[in-house]
Design an enzyme around this catalytic site. Structure first.
Site, PDB file in Angstrom:
ATOM      1  N   ALA A   1     -17.901  26.374 -51.860  1.00  0.00           N
ATOM      2  CA  ALA A   1     -16.809  25.767 -51.309  1.00  0.00           C
ATOM      3  C   ALA A   1     -15.559  26.700 -51.438  1.00  0.00           C
ATOM      4  CB  ALA A   1     -16.607  24.325 -52.200  1.00  0.00           C
TER       5      ALA A   1
ATOM      6  N   GLU B   1     -15.748  30.692 -45.447  1.00  0.00           N
ATOM      7  CA  GLU B   1     -16.678  31.204 -44.383  1.00  0.00           C
ATOM      8  C   GLU B   1     -16.329  31.189 -43.029  1.00  0.00           C
ATOM      9  OE1 GLU B   1     -17.607  26.647 -44.864  1.00  0.00           O
ATOM     10  OE2 GLU B   1     -16.987  28.374 -46.245  1.00  0.00           O
TER      11      GLU B   1
ATOM     12  N   ASP C   1       1.746  62.589 -25.799  1.00  0.00           N
ATOM     13  CA  ASP C   1       1.838  63.806 -25.072  1.00  0.00           C
ATOM     14  C   ASP C   1       2.955  63.676 -24.163  1.00  0.00           C
ATOM     15  OD1 ASP C   1       0.552  65.690 -23.232  1.00  0.00           O
ATOM     16  OD2 ASP C   1      -0.307  64.238 -21.860  1.00  0.00           O
TER      17      ASP C   1
ATOM     18  N   ASN D   1     -14.231  21.398 -44.713  1.00  0.00           N
ATOM     19  CA  ASN D   1     -14.315  23.020 -44.279  1.00  0.00           C
ATOM     20  C   ASN D   1     -14.368  22.909 -42.674  1.00  0.00           C
ATOM     21  OD1 ASN D   1     -14.155  23.941 -46.525  1.00  0.00           O
ATOM     22  ND2 ASN D   1     -16.452  24.182 -46.985  1.00  0.00           N
TER      23      ASN D   1
END
Length: 880
Positions: A260, A264, A306, A713
């Site tokens: 937990a 993720e 440049d 989640n």
């Protein structure tokens, strides 16, 4: 001129090797793909996948695997493209060559050329090997791929004993460059890795590739998360065992809580945020080759740019005309149709000033270039369109500039259509002049000549004035020479123009009538000037690195705002410095002129040694080694070669320095956004861990079930985090100093904010859980209330994460509508889980009545409201 014999060539081929660029063996596709799994966070996720499968959480495992694979595929695509760089460089060399062997001209594969071979080259050919010119006629070469400068280079013959193939030599033609005019016979002096393009290939192979600052910081974050997971496992396991719980059960509980704690959703959110930033940058004309370079741009502390085409327009423009002993200003820039010729504050009519009119006629007639505008534009709307429109051009840049300046005075090929060209003598590197003879309708033949000012002036016997043609005397010559010197000191390219009325067979090489001077330059882009100023405000040092002359580079740098307090230094002066001296003197320099590829590479390495994040821009093959070595390599999309584009991290589709600065701003914004959603995700995960961890330590029943943790989640790690990554850049983002490469991801007190807010989310969730139980509700109601508090707290916290400086009452809620929609979607999910019976069964929830719902909302809003008011009072104290 019989060349080598075949036997000699075969012997030399064994000695020197084939005329090809030795390619460094690249990583195979499988090795590149496997390399994507070395990251610490990825390893933790893979470990979590194995444990999830062991615990029977197949859905969780499948989600994590999908995230890991998505990141691996994106990383693989980005890295695999870079492996093609040297292959593209090998394609730059000519596939065949015309060589004289055994006294006969034959065509052979260029790979079989050897030093000593005699070759023939002509207009349109790609030079097959570095060679010294033995004979040539009007030979010009385009060496932009090696020097970065777009001007055609005039070539002369040299000695067959000359073996020096260093850059910028007029008697040498270089492998991979293109012959634009004339023809020649040349002797090969360097092939393969010994040719200039081969040396560049070697530098590209040796240029290092390091991890980006973001990759380093995410690696640091992964280690922190790994330590937290291990710590949680050990503490929960020991606490449970000491309390008398079964060893195996506590081991599984510890592992569950540790999982937990793993954010993720973080790798996927980072990838999506970077991909969305890439999409935004594409709309700004910046194409990103490598995903993580988006954020690295935001760290840039030095931009090595440049000159030609990046800071300047790469469009020669006549700025001044000197005729009739007066200097006229030519307004307008590049190929824009608008512009005019002015004398002080007046706009003269060239037809009323004979010297000016004849000079403009010479500019048009003594030319092989052409310009065209849209003939369909009618007179009514022409004025509105001319301010934005550009000429369609074809031909030599210098001649185009002269044609456009003449058009600004109303003199064009169309207005001179009655003048017929009957003979032309092309520009020659020895005479430094071009001549065109015209015939008027009356039959009068006139020679119009343009060329180098010092040479052409010496051939003039008269000067045209408003009172007619008068002989040139010493005083007139002195005035003209003084003007030439004045214009040259301003780094302007000066051409003289003259004419002579001739009869059939009469020489036109002397006794010319001097018409005047045209002074031109490749002007800095207006938007580049503003961008350089913006870089200065953002504490980013901008330096110009160019192959052009020192005086020209200094003049452009001064006009562009680059030379404030800085000095200019040449490649030869760099060669005289040791690395330690260069490192010490780097802060002094802002312009580097007459540099070659090795100088550019050395400068990038020097700036990196000083702890800078270096961005390098360029377009030619000569820029590729430095571009690959830089932290962020930037190629030009219009003028850039394939080699440069494939070596680069970012491609500017409009070749514009201002676009690069916009990309830097986006890079700073995306890093700020990554900090925002890392703050959000970790605070939420810490809140979950605290809730479960303290619940176990305090002897409570399991506060949240595994399925409920999965719901948390799902709701919080998804849409809100992604939407937070789409926050617009804050207004002051380009007024801050660049981040140091060694700066911690959690700098500025971020770690304290994350831990403190995570603890408060956890404590409020536990507070809600115990309060509802004490109110006489059952365990399922208490769990559902705790679940609601945890999710409501996190959805409120996502708005706190919009800014690191402002509290909940100081932010603009509507600056990111996507975030509002994401929060509403997540809110709908949790409400459905609480109040819809079918979903209640999945997540073991019950419908909350008024009292537990109010308790849940009270605990959810407690911390942000208190901290928001505290922030307001703190700000008022600071202001007072």
């Amino acid at each position: 001129m019989t060349g080598l014999t075949q036997k000699q060539a075969e012997k030399l081929l064994d000695q020197f090797g084939s005329n090809t660029i030795a390619e460094k063996k690249g990583n195979g596709a499988l090795k590149i793909f496997a390399g994507q799994f070395k990251d610490v966070m990825v390893m933790i996720l893979l470990g979590a996948t194995v444990i999830s499968v062991f615990l029977g959480e197949i859905y969780d495992a499948a989600t994590i695997i999908a995230i890991v694979l998505l990141n691996a595929v994106l990383g693989f695509i980005q890295e695999y493209r870079t492996e093609k760089t040297l292959e593209a460089l090998a394609d730059m060399t000519a596939p065949t060559a015309r060589v004289i062997r055994d006294g006969k001209l034959k065509t052979i594969p260029a790979a079989e050329l050897v030093p000593g071979d005699l070759i023939e080259i002509e207009s349109g050919d790609r030079v097959p090997a570095d060679s010294v010119i033995l004979q040539c006629s009007g030979l010009y070469a385009d060496e932009a791929m090696l020097t970065g400068e777009s001007d055609q280079v005039s070539k002369i013959s040299g000695s067959p004993d000359d073996k020096d193939n260093s850059l910028n030599r007029s008697c040498i033609v270089y492998s991979g460059t293109v012959i634009t005019r004339g023809n020649a016979k040349a002797q090969v002096i360097a092939t393969g890795k010994n040719a200039q393009v081969g040396k560049i290939s070697h530098m590209i192979s040796d240029a290092g590739e390091s991890r980006t600052p973001l990759q380093k910081r995410l690696g640091e974050l992964g280690k922190v998360v790994a330590l937290i997971c291990i710590g949680v496992c050990i503490v929960v396991f020991l606490a449970g065992v000491l309390r008398g719980e079964p060893v195996f059960d506590m081991l599984m509980t510890g592992i569950t809580i540790a999982i937990a704690a793993i954010p993720e959703g973080l790798p996927a959110t980072v990838t999506i945020a970077l991909a969305l930033a890439v999409s935004r940058m594409l709309k700004l004309n910046a194409l990103v080759n490598k995903l993580h370079s988006v954020e690295t741009l935001g760290c840039a502390s030095v931009i090595c740019s440049d000159k030609t085409g990046t800071i300047t327009e790469n469009k020669m423009t006549v700025k001044h005309i000197y005729t009739d002993m007066k200097e006229f200003d030519v307004l307008g820039s590049g190929y824009k149709i608008n512009g005019e010729i002015r004398l002080e504050n007046t706009k003269p009519n060239p037809k009323t000033i004979p010297p000016l009119y004849e000079l403009l006629k010479c500019s048009v007639l003594c030319s092989t270039a052409s310009i065209e505008s849209d003939s369909k534009i009618n007179s009514r709307n022409r004025g509105a369109i001319e301010g934005k429109g550009e000429w369609t051009v074809n031909g030599d840049p210098t001649e185009i500039a002269l044609l456009i300046s003449a058009a600004k005075g109303g003199v064009t090929a169309g207005s001179l259509s009655d003048m017929r060209k009957i003979h032309e003598i092309p520009f020659d590197s020895e005479t430094k002049m071009m001549t065109v003879i015209t015939r008027s309708p009356s039959g009068q033949e006139t020679a119009y000549i343009k060329g180098a000012a010092d040479i052409l002036l010496n051939k003039c016997a008269f000067v045209m004035t408003s009172n007619g043609e008068v002989p040139i005397d010493r005083s007139v010559t002195d005035k003209i020479n003084a003007e030439i010197s004045s214009l040259s000191k301003r780094a302007l390219r000066v051409l003289a123009l003259a004419k002579k009325e001739v009869k059939a067979g009469e020489s036109h090489s002397g006794g010319l009538v001097f018409l005047g001077l045209a002074a031109m330059q490749d002007p800095p882009r207006e938007e580049a000037k503003a961008a350089i100023k913006k870089c200065s405000a953002a504490h980013i040092k901008t330096v110009m690195i160019t192959g052009d002359h020192k005086e020209t580079a200094m003049a452009v740098a001064k006009e562009a705002g680059l030379l404030k307090g800085g000095k200019a230094v040449t490649g030869a002066e760099l060669d005289a410095m040791s690395d330690s001296e260069l490192d010490r003197r780097l802060p002094e320099f802002s312009v580097y002129a007459r540099v070659n590829p090795s100088h550019k590479l050395r400068l990038v390495k020097a700036y990196k040694r000083k702890g800078n994040i270096v961005t390098m821009t360029g377009d030619g093959v000569n820029d590729a080694p430095a571009i690959k070595e830089a932290d962020v390599g930037v190629a030009m999309g219009i003028t850039g070669t394939d080699v440069t584009k494939q070596a680069a991290d970012v491609i500017l589709l409009d070749d514009n320095f201002a676009t690069l600065v916009k990309a830097v701003e986006q890079g700073r914004g995306i890093y700020a956004n990554i900090r925002k959603f890392v703050r959000y995700l970790l605070s939420c995960n810490i809140g979950e861990v605290i809730t479960m961890f303290l619940g176990i330590l305090m002897g409570f029943p399991m506060v949240l079930l595994p399925t409920q943790l999965l719901l948390v989640n799902l709701v919080t790690d998804g849409l809100p985090a992604i939407a937070l990554g789409m926050e617009p850049c804050e207004k002051d983002v380009m007024k801050q100093r660049p981040r140091r490469p060694d700066e911690s991801f959690f700098s500025g007190g971020l770690l304290f904010k994350i831990i403190f807010r995570g603890i408060m989310i956890g404590l409020c969730t536990l507070g809600c859980f115990t309060t509802i139980l004490r109110a006489g509700c059952d365990l399922d109601t208490a769990r559902t209330g705790a679940l609601a508090t945890l999710i409501f707290s996190q959805l409120i916290h996502v708005f706190e994460c919009k800014s690191e400086k402002k509290g909940i009452f100081g932010i603009n809620y509507f600056s990111n509508i996507k975030l509002i929609f994401a929060v509403l979607a997540s809110l709908a999910v949790i409400l459905a889980a609480i109040y819809l019976p079918a979903i209640q069964m999945i997540f073991d929830t019950v419908a909350l009545s008024k009292t537990p719902l109010l308790i849940s909302l009270g605990f959810s809003f407690a911390v942000p409201v208190v901290s928001g008011f505290a922030g307001i009072f703190h700000k008022n104290d600071m202001d007072s």
